[in-house]
Scaffold this motif. Structure first.
Motif, PDB file in Angstrom:
ATOM      1  N   LEU A 159      21.787   4.333  16.860  1.00  0.00           N
ATOM      2  CA  LEU A 159      21.549   4.679  18.209  1.00  0.00           C
ATOM      3  C   LEU A 159      20.460   4.112  18.989  1.00  0.00           C
ATOM      4  O   LEU A 159      19.891   3.519  20.045  1.00  0.00           O
TER       5      LEU A 159
ATOM      6  N   VAL B   2      19.484   1.562  22.480  1.00  0.00           N
ATOM      7  CA  VAL B   2      19.131   2.215  23.474  1.00  0.00           C
ATOM      8  C   VAL B   2      18.848   1.238  24.613  1.00  0.00           C
ATOM      9  O   VAL B   2      19.303   1.715  25.720  1.00  0.00           O
ATOM     10  N   THR B   3      18.192   0.201  24.505  1.00  0.00           N
ATOM     11  CA  THR B   3      18.023  -0.697  25.550  1.00  0.00           C
ATOM     12  C   THR B   3      19.213  -1.217  26.011  1.00  0.00           C
ATOM     13  O   THR B   3      19.659  -1.527  27.237  1.00  0.00           O
TER      14      THR B   3
ATOM     15  N   CYS C 226      22.244  -0.612  25.763  1.00  0.00           N
ATOM     16  CA  CYS C 226      23.154   0.412  26.519  1.00  0.00           C
ATOM     17  C   CYS C 226      22.841   0.875  27.748  1.00  0.00           C
ATOM     18  O   CYS C 226      23.681   1.333  28.459  1.00  0.00           O
ATOM     19  N   ALA C 227      21.390   0.601  27.978  1.00  0.00           N
ATOM     20  CA  ALA C 227      21.130   0.874  29.355  1.00  0.00           C
ATOM     21  C   ALA C 227      21.593   0.021  30.612  1.00  0.00           C
ATOM     22  O   ALA C 227      21.683   0.267  31.454  1.00  0.00           O
ATOM     23  N   GLN C 228      21.922  -1.273  29.877  1.00  0.00           N
ATOM     24  CA  GLN C 228      22.446  -2.399  30.938  1.00  0.00           C
ATOM     25  C   GLN C 228      23.943  -2.260  31.335  1.00  0.00           C
ATOM     26  O   GLN C 228      24.154  -2.885  32.094  1.00  0.00           O
ATOM     27  N   VAL C 229      24.356  -1.201  30.731  1.00  0.00           N
ATOM     28  CA  VAL C 229      26.049  -1.263  31.036  1.00  0.00           C
ATOM     29  C   VAL C 229      26.217   0.133  31.774  1.00  0.00           C
ATOM     30  O   VAL C 229      25.496   0.928  31.753  1.00  0.00           O
ATOM     31  N   THR C 230      27.568   0.042  32.540  1.00  0.00           N
ATOM     32  CA  THR C 230      27.610   1.352  33.126  1.00  0.00           C
ATOM     33  C   THR C 230      28.159   2.704  32.488  1.00  0.00           C
ATOM     34  O   THR C 230      28.336   3.438  33.022  1.00  0.00           O
ATOM     35  N   ALA C 231      28.612   2.315  31.260  1.00  0.00           N
ATOM     36  CA  ALA C 231      28.873   3.383  30.394  1.00  0.00           C
ATOM     37  C   ALA C 231      28.143   3.427  28.973  1.00  0.00           C
ATOM     38  O   ALA C 231      28.598   3.147  27.931  1.00  0.00           O
ATOM     39  N   PRO C 232      26.795   3.946  29.201  1.00  0.00           N
ATOM     40  CA  PRO C 232      25.980   3.807  28.116  1.00  0.00           C
ATOM     41  C   PRO C 232      26.297   4.660  27.202  1.00  0.00           C
ATOM     42  O   PRO C 232      26.158   4.632  25.893  1.00  0.00           O
ATOM     43  N   ALA C 233      26.960   5.786  27.186  1.00  0.00           N
ATOM     44  CA  ALA C 233      27.303   7.062  26.133  1.00  0.00           C
ATOM     45  C   ALA C 233      28.293   6.015  25.287  1.00  0.00           C
ATOM     46  O   ALA C 233      28.117   6.238  24.216  1.00  0.00           O
TER      47      ALA C 233
ATOM     48  N   SER D  14      26.638   3.499  23.335  1.00  0.00           N
ATOM     49  CA  SER D  14      25.951   4.133  22.171  1.00  0.00           C
ATOM     50  C   SER D  14      26.481   4.394  21.212  1.00  0.00           C
ATOM     51  O   SER D  14      26.385   4.553  19.933  1.00  0.00           O
ATOM     52  N   ARG D  15      27.906   5.106  21.395  1.00  0.00           N
ATOM     53  CA  ARG D  15      28.861   5.530  20.273  1.00  0.00           C
ATOM     54  C   ARG D  15      29.126   4.643  19.495  1.00  0.00           C
ATOM     55  O   ARG D  15      29.349   4.742  18.209  1.00  0.00           O
TER      56      ARG D  15
END
Lengths: 208, 367
Positions: free
Chosen positions: A51, A55-56, A58-65, A68-69
């Motif tokens: 996770l 963090v960084t 996944c912040a660049q995509v439109t579905a970060p959750a 992250s999974r």
């Protein structure tokens, strides 16, 4: 940014040298209970490290959750399988690593408790969360520490020297270093558990 | 068997912790909410759009702030924009009142002396605006507030946003998000988003963001001329970092959640409108890079937005943005806007953020 893939490669390259081996002789008589316990600990450690590593990016995509999974699943799976091998080969691994994780949890939670009155939106769940992060790192402290250190050095240098590398890239490299380093420690432990300690000389070794 | 099931269970528990962040929908129904600032909506003076989650936590922050302020200018009346009339829309984080609002407005062509005419129409979308008032609620132990922050740099005399609007006699919508400091930290003040405009502001609305860290509320309104044409404007400020617990639970999707909340809220607001009108959103989105997912989500909705101007607005970060959404399929009874220029002002006017400005002209006028 194309640099992000480069940064991953750099972090991976930096961490291939982090062959931190178990420095104590192990009892090679694992049990299903020890294997299960170590694997649980490893899955949790790997999931949280995954996770943090994501963090960084996944912040660049439109579905970060969702992103992250994927990182959580990947980190948890790699470490969990490694933990099975570690516990199968060493009945004391779970206790030893659990103690280290508990120390990490304590350090994380204590840090959170110190921060709580200083950060206005911090609550007790945040203290617990920092404890959980500390525990995950504490379960693989050498790899995570060295990986983070390498990531910070490489990320800072890249930020300072390479045009187009932004601060978030440096943070991404640092956190990926943490994750890759921690996961590498699990994989190396598993390899050592299956084959015995390797003959390679570690370039660096830290004790916690 | 036990040994192989246990790690799988542990992994699933970890994944479900990340996966199970509270979902939410945005609604213009404040039933069940308790804070006085929200209850101002009951008289219809402002439309609230709130998330369906975290109500109790949001109420604890909300209980410490005063009511929103909606003020009309004494001297500037409604007027219909004419073809080729220009309007400058500016988004600026005023750094907790440290930014010099009046000099910026004068630089943009607003007359704050009362003797000259405005050179052009200006709408300022302000974030971190401060309102000082002895009428703010007394805080008991259960309410939440942010640590007292004194703006940047501290040496600057901090301007109350209501005073700034008064000085230049502008139309104003101010919506506080959180209290700035506790009872022992000096004069009571709250901090939030504001719109200051030379053109009249109607149909004010507030969008309470899902709680990621401190409470954030976007302020919105419609600029409307006699012919019914208009532009909906909204000033927004996203959180920088969620707390660690929120980060674990949402998988670091705080700003994407806030972006989606804003988009959904704007759709809720638009439901009450007869016509589609252009929307301009401006704010400090606290983005670390222009490729952040939150900005991608917003740019997909605000599909007429100009390309990024290429300059950071806070230190090396591209935090501040103006986004534009023009109605699709013609502009029946709505104003058509053309973007002439978009960029960052080089001067910071004593804030830690550069203002970003969009210069637009009306290309169609309907009487």
């Amino acid at each position: 940014m194309t640099f992000r893939s480069k940064s991953t490669s750099l972090a991976l390259a930096a961490l291939t040298v982090l062959a931190a081996r178990p420095s104590v002789a192990q009892e090679r008589d694992g049990s299903p209970f020890a294997a299960g316990g170590t694997a649980v600990l490893a899955a949790y450690s790997g999931a949280v490290l995954g996770l943090l590593g994501g963090v960084t990016p996944c912040a660049q995509v439109t579905a970060p959750a969702t992103c992250s999974r994927v990182w959580v699943m990947s980190g948890g799976a790699v470490a969990g399988v490694s933990g099975l091998f570690v516990g199968s080969g060493d009945s004391e691994a779970a206790g030893r690593i659990g103690t280290s994780a508990a120390i990490g949890f304590g350090i994380g939670a204590a840090t959170g408790a110190v921060l709580k009155p200083l950060v206005h939106h911090f609550g007790w769940p945040d203290v617990l969360a920092l404890g959980l992060v500390g525990g995950a790192i504490g379960a693989a402290p050498r790899g995570a520490g060295l990986g983070l250190g390498a990531g910070v050095v490489v990320g800072s240098a890249a930020w300072a020297l390479i045009p187009g590398v932004a601060f978030d890239d440096a943070v991404a490299i640092s956190l990926m270093g943490l994750a890759v380093g921690g996961l590498s420690e699990w994989v190396i432990r598993a390899a050592d558990a299956r084959t015995g300690p390797s003959a390679t000389v570690p370039l660096a070794s830290l004790r916690f | 068997m036990i040994s192989s099931r246990l790690p799988l269970s542990a992994l699933l528990a970890c994944v479900s912790t990340v996966a199970c962040a509270a979902g939410f929908t945005m609604k213009d129904d404040i039933a069940g909410r308790e804070c006085a600032s929200l209850l101002a909506a009951r008289d219809g003076s402002i439309q609230w759009v709130v998330p369906s989650s975290d109500e109790r936590a949001l109420d604890r922050w909300c209980a410490a702030v005063g009511e929103p302020v909606i003020r009309q200018s004494r001297t500037r009346s409604a007027k219909s924009p004419r073809g080729n009339d220009s309007i400058r829309i500016v988004s600026w984080n005023v750094s907790l009142g440290g930014g010099e609002v009046v000099p910026l407005l004068e630089e943009l062509g607003v007359s704050c002396t009362g003797t000259d005419r405005d050179q052009r129409d200006v709408v300022l979308l302000a974030q971190e605006a401060v309102r000082r008032s002895d009428a703010l609620p007394w805080m008991n132990g259960n309410v939440r507030h942010q640590r007292r922050l004194d703006g940047h740099p501290v040496r600057s005399p901090q301007m109350d946003i209501l005073d700034a609007a008064d000085r230049c006699d502008l139309h104003l919508v101010y919506v506080p998000g959180s209290r700035n400091g506790g009872e022992q930290d000096g004069p009571p003040e709250d901090v939030g988003n504001a719109i200051l405009s030379t053109l009249p502001l109607s149909d004010p609305f507030a969008v309470e963001m899902p709680k990621e860290a401190s409470r954030r509320v976007a302020a919105g309104a419609t600029i409307r001329g006699h012919g019914g044409e208009g532009i909906r404007v909204v000033s927004v400020h996203f959180n920088t970092w969620p707390g660690p617990w929120k980060l674990l639970r949402t998988g670091n999707s705080s700003r994407v959640r806030q972006a989606l909340a804003l988009i959904e809220a704007l759709e809720v607001v638009a439901r009450g409108s007869e016509h589609q009108i252009p929307i301009v959103a401006g704010g400090d989105l606290n983005t670390w890079s222009v490729s952040e997912g939150a900005l991608k989500q917003l740019r997909a909705y605000f599909s007429s937005s100009p390309e990024w101007h290429g300059q950071p607005t806070r230190k090396s970060f591209p935090t501040d943005h103006l986004l534009l959404r023009l109605p699709s399929g013609g502009a029946s009874l709505s104003a058509d806007l053309a973007l002439v220029d978009y960029g960052r002002l080089d001067e910071t006017f004593n804030s830690d953020h550069h203002p970003v400005t969009a210069w637009m002209t009306w290309t169609a006028v309907y009487d």
